[in-house]
Design a protein around this motif. Structure first.
Motif, PDB file in Angstrom:
ATOM      1  N   SER A  72      74.368  27.992   9.911  1.00 26.02           N
ATOM      2  CA  SER A  72      75.779  27.875   9.533  1.00 26.02           C
ATOM      3  C   SER A  72      76.310  29.204   9.004  1.00 26.02           C
ATOM      4  CB  SER A  72      75.960  26.785   8.478  1.00 26.02           C
ATOM      5  OG  SER A  72      75.184  27.069   7.322  1.00 26.02           O
ATOM      6  N   GLU A  73      75.457  29.968   8.326  1.00 31.97           N
ATOM      7  CA  GLU A  73      75.871  31.273   7.800  1.00 31.97           C
ATOM      8  C   GLU A  73      76.102  32.262   8.928  1.00 31.97           C
ATOM      9  OE1 GLU A  73      73.324  30.815   3.612  1.00 31.97           O
ATOM     10  OE2 GLU A  73      72.653  32.209   5.167  1.00 31.97           O
ATOM     11  N   ILE A  74      75.251  32.199   9.948  1.00 31.72           N
ATOM     12  CA  ILE A  74      75.416  33.089  11.103  1.00 31.72           C
ATOM     13  C   ILE A  74      76.737  32.788  11.800  1.00 31.72           C
ATOM     14  CG2 ILE A  74      74.446  33.789  13.328  1.00 31.72           C
ATOM     15  CD1 ILE A  74      71.687  32.865  12.240  1.00 31.72           C
ATOM     16  N   ALA A  75      76.998  31.511  12.033  1.00 28.05           N
ATOM     17  CA  ALA A  75      78.212  31.103  12.741  1.00 28.05           C
ATOM     18  C   ALA A  75      79.470  31.453  11.950  1.00 28.05           C
ATOM     19  CB  ALA A  75      78.170  29.606  13.021  1.00 28.05           C
ATOM     20  N   ALA A  76      79.391  31.460  10.625  1.00 23.98           N
ATOM     21  CA  ALA A  76      80.572  31.669   9.778  1.00 23.98           C
ATOM     22  C   ALA A  76      80.938  33.136   9.587  1.00 23.98           C
ATOM     23  CB  ALA A  76      80.351  31.021   8.409  1.00 23.98           C
ATOM     24  N   LEU A  77      80.092  34.055  10.052  1.00 24.40           N
ATOM     25  CA  LEU A  77      80.361  35.476   9.830  1.00 24.40           C
ATOM     26  C   LEU A  77      81.608  35.946  10.563  1.00 24.40           C
ATOM     27  CD1 LEU A  77      76.774  37.024  10.079  1.00 24.40           C
ATOM     28  CD2 LEU A  77      78.154  36.729   8.012  1.00 24.40           C
TER      29      LEU A  77
ATOM     30  N   GLY B 187      87.662  30.147  18.517  1.00 29.02           N
ATOM     31  CA  GLY B 187      86.583  30.469  19.443  1.00 29.02           C
ATOM     32  C   GLY B 187      85.246  30.741  18.806  1.00 29.02           C
ATOM     33  N   ARG B 188      85.136  30.536  17.519  1.00 35.07           N
ATOM     34  CA  ARG B 188      83.885  30.791  16.801  1.00 35.07           C
ATOM     35  C   ARG B 188      82.760  29.872  17.304  1.00 35.07           C
ATOM     36  NH1 ARG B 188      83.346  32.863  11.761  1.00 35.07           N
ATOM     37  NH2 ARG B 188      85.594  32.582  11.371  1.00 35.07           N
ATOM     38  N   ILE B 189      81.553  30.385  17.356  1.00 33.06           N
ATOM     39  CA  ILE B 189      80.410  29.538  17.694  1.00 33.06           C
ATOM     40  C   ILE B 189      80.128  28.616  16.516  1.00 33.06           C
ATOM     41  CG2 ILE B 189      79.387  31.289  19.198  1.00 33.06           C
ATOM     42  CD1 ILE B 189      77.281  31.793  17.011  1.00 33.06           C
ATOM     43  N   THR B 190      79.319  27.597  16.755  1.00 29.65           N
ATOM     44  CA  THR B 190      78.927  26.659  15.705  1.00 29.65           C
ATOM     45  C   THR B 190      77.448  26.850  15.380  1.00 29.65           C
ATOM     46  OG1 THR B 190      78.283  24.947  17.287  1.00 29.65           O
ATOM     47  CG2 THR B 190      80.598  24.989  16.576  1.00 29.65           C
ATOM     48  N   GLY B 191      77.015  26.183  14.319  1.00 27.87           N
ATOM     49  CA  GLY B 191      75.587  26.212  14.003  1.00 27.87           C
ATOM     50  C   GLY B 191      74.761  25.626  15.131  1.00 27.87           C
ATOM     51  N   GLU B 192      75.307  24.617  15.807  1.00 28.06           N
ATOM     52  CA  GLU B 192      74.611  24.021  16.951  1.00 28.06           C
ATOM     53  C   GLU B 192      74.439  25.026  18.074  1.00 28.06           C
ATOM     54  OE1 GLU B 192      77.109  22.685  15.337  1.00 28.06           O
ATOM     55  OE2 GLU B 192      76.315  20.803  14.494  1.00 28.06           O
ATOM     56  N   THR B 193      75.431  25.921  18.242  1.00 28.48           N
ATOM     57  CA  THR B 193      75.329  26.962  19.260  1.00 28.48           C
ATOM     58  C   THR B 193      74.189  27.918  18.929  1.00 28.48           C
ATOM     59  OG1 THR B 193      77.723  26.852  19.597  1.00 28.48           O
ATOM     60  CG2 THR B 193      76.580  28.759  20.513  1.00 28.48           C
ATOM     61  N   VAL B 194      74.057  28.272  17.654  1.00 33.38           N
ATOM     62  CA  VAL B 194      72.962  29.148  17.233  1.00 33.38           C
ATOM     63  C   VAL B 194      71.622  28.516  17.589  1.00 33.38           C
ATOM     64  CG1 VAL B 194      71.806  30.226  15.263  1.00 33.38           C
ATOM     65  CG2 VAL B 194      74.319  30.169  15.363  1.00 33.38           C
ATOM     66  N   ALA B 195      71.475  27.222  17.291  1.00 37.36           N
ATOM     67  CA  ALA B 195      70.234  26.523  17.605  1.00 37.36           C
ATOM     68  C   ALA B 195      69.975  26.525  19.106  1.00 37.36           C
ATOM     69  CB  ALA B 195      70.295  25.086  17.084  1.00 37.36           C
ATOM     70  N   ALA B 196      71.020  26.310  19.897  1.00 38.95           N
ATOM     71  CA  ALA B 196      70.875  26.283  21.352  1.00 38.95           C
ATOM     72  C   ALA B 196      70.471  27.653  21.890  1.00 38.95           C
ATOM     73  CB  ALA B 196      72.181  25.832  21.999  1.00 38.95           C
ATOM     74  N   ILE B 197      71.019  28.722  21.314  1.00 35.42           N
ATOM     75  CA  ILE B 197      70.670  30.078  21.732  1.00 35.42           C
ATOM     76  C   ILE B 197      69.194  30.346  21.484  1.00 35.42           C
ATOM     77  CG2 ILE B 197      70.983  32.513  21.122  1.00 35.42           C
ATOM     78  CD1 ILE B 197      73.976  31.865  20.682  1.00 35.42           C
ATOM     79  N   VAL B 198      68.723  29.971  20.306  1.00 33.92           N
ATOM     80  CA  VAL B 198      67.311  30.172  19.955  1.00 33.92           C
ATOM     81  C   VAL B 198      66.411  29.359  20.875  1.00 33.92           C
ATOM     82  CG1 VAL B 198      65.559  29.807  18.167  1.00 33.92           C
ATOM     83  CG2 VAL B 198      67.808  30.734  17.547  1.00 33.92           C
ATOM     84  N   ARG B 199      66.754  28.097  21.089  1.00 31.93           N
ATOM     85  CA  ARG B 199      65.921  27.222  21.910  1.00 31.93           C
ATOM     86  C   ARG B 199      65.863  27.704  23.365  1.00 31.93           C
ATOM     87  NH1 ARG B 199      68.436  22.987  20.816  1.00 31.93           N
ATOM     88  NH2 ARG B 199      67.280  22.582  18.897  1.00 31.93           N
ATOM     89  N   LYS B 200      66.996  28.117  23.897  1.00 38.50           N
ATOM     90  CA  LYS B 200      67.050  28.582  25.283  1.00 38.50           C
ATOM     91  C   LYS B 200      66.198  29.836  25.474  1.00 38.50           C
ATOM     92  CE  LYS B 200      70.324  30.002  28.882  1.00 38.50           C
ATOM     93  NZ  LYS B 200      71.770  30.255  29.188  1.00 38.50           N
TER      94      LYS B 200
END
Length: 339
Positions: free
Chosen positions: A166-171, A256-269
């Motif tokens: 969530s902190e990454i997405a909020a930057l 257009g900000r990414i979400t915390g879920e997007t961060v998780a998806a990026i890592v998993r992919k």
């Protein structure tokens, strides 16, 4: 008797009224991702109450205990049941009913935890990302594409900061300040910073160009500038057509900000592309755990500095749990007793 003032004579119903602005501020006190999770849990609870002909608000102690037993019957993890109870409690508090009586529900959950452990149940945890795994993941990202540039910056900056997803997405772009030794990142809101005091995280240059967070972020900022983006969110959504920050009508954050879920998806992919074991288990939290274990494994590890850097509370049980994974073997009491 003293005459009543106009305020004293106001209708009693005003005592229980809250303006839209007040409700908006109450909403903002809880992170968006938590609000969504609570909303989903509350919806599930109210549906169950309708089926069982029970009253959801205010709920009796017996209703909460029975609902906890219902969730246990679905073989959910104890932590999932705890989150459901937290959502129900929040709904009661927000509606002005105070905290509901959860004593029976706690006893149900305590008994279920024992059964869950006895039958081999375990709490699923995102694996810590090792440096070797991080390098393997970054190697799969195409630096000639805007998606590859963004994803590398998300992964290596998140790891270097020990940040929550969530902190990454909020930057925001304005949260990054150049420094001779790297960049200073201001984390304005976090899970353990309820009042928004913020913290500054110093992110130094890396020794490996491919995984250097400062260079990775600089390359991403160049891509943003090329698209006319010099303010607003640091990390933006990219749709399948390569459009930066595009949001379908009614979906996602309008900026257009990414979400915390997007961060998780990026890592998993990236973990899947790298062929890592149990790649599906990796998530945004793997970055945070990975930082903690890697930093603690360093020769000059400083526990206090690690905690401050990642925004863990003093004496954090979660942080100590991560570090125990290192000490379990590095400081094993059975290793030097002559067995």
């Amino acid at each position: 008797m003293t005459d009543l003032t106009p305020v004293d004579r106001a209708p009693a119903t005003r005592d229980t009224h809250l303006s839209d602005d007040a409700w908006a501020l109450i909403d903002e006190a809880t992170p968006p991702s938590t609000r969504r999770a609570y909303r989903e849990e509350w919806t599930r609870f109210t549906r169950w109450c309708t089926t069982e002909q029970r009253t959801p608000l205010p709920a009796t102690a017996q209703t909460l205990a029975q609902y906890a037993a219902h969730l246990a019957g679905r073989d959910l993890a104890p932590s999932s049941i705890g989150k459901a109870m937290a959502a129900i409690t929040k709904a009661h508090q927000t509606a002005g009913h105070g905290e509901p009586d959860r004593r029976g529900a706690r006893e149900v959950l305590r008994g279920y935890r024992r059964r869950y452990a006895r039958t081999g149940g375990t709490t699923k945890r995102a694996p810590a990302l090792t440096l070797d795994a991080l390098r393997a993941m970054v190697a799969t990202l195409d630096p000639t594409t805007i998606v590859g540039v963004r994803d590398r910056a998300v992964i290596v900056l998140g790891f270097a900061m020990g940040a929550r997803r969530s902190e990454i997405a909020a930057l925001n772009l304005a949260d990054l300040e150049p420094h001779p030794e790297g960049i200073q990142v201001t984390v304005r809101l976090s899970k353990t910073d309820k009042d928004g005091a913020g913290r500054i995280v110093a992110v130094p240059y890396g020794s490996n160009i491919a995984t250097c967070p400062v260079r990775s972020v600089a390359q991403w900022r160049e891509a943003l500038a090329h698209h006319g983006r010099d303010t607003g969110p640091l990390f933006l959504r990219i749709d399948r057509h390569g459009r930066l920050g595009h949001v379908a009508t009614g979906k996602g954050d309008p900026d257009g900000r990414i979400t915390g879920e997007t961060v998780a998806a990026i890592v998993r992919k990236a973990a899947e592309a790298a062929g890592l074991d149990a790649a599906q288990a990796y998530s945004g939290h793997s970055l945070r755990r990975g930082f903690a274990t890697a930093a603690y494994s360093a020769p000059d590890a400083d526990l206090v500095r690690i905690a401050r850097h990642g925004g863990w509370k003093e004496g954090s049980a979660a942080l100590f749990g991560y570090l125990e994974e290192v000490d379990r073997w590095r400081k094993n009491p059975a290793a030097g007793i002559g067995l």
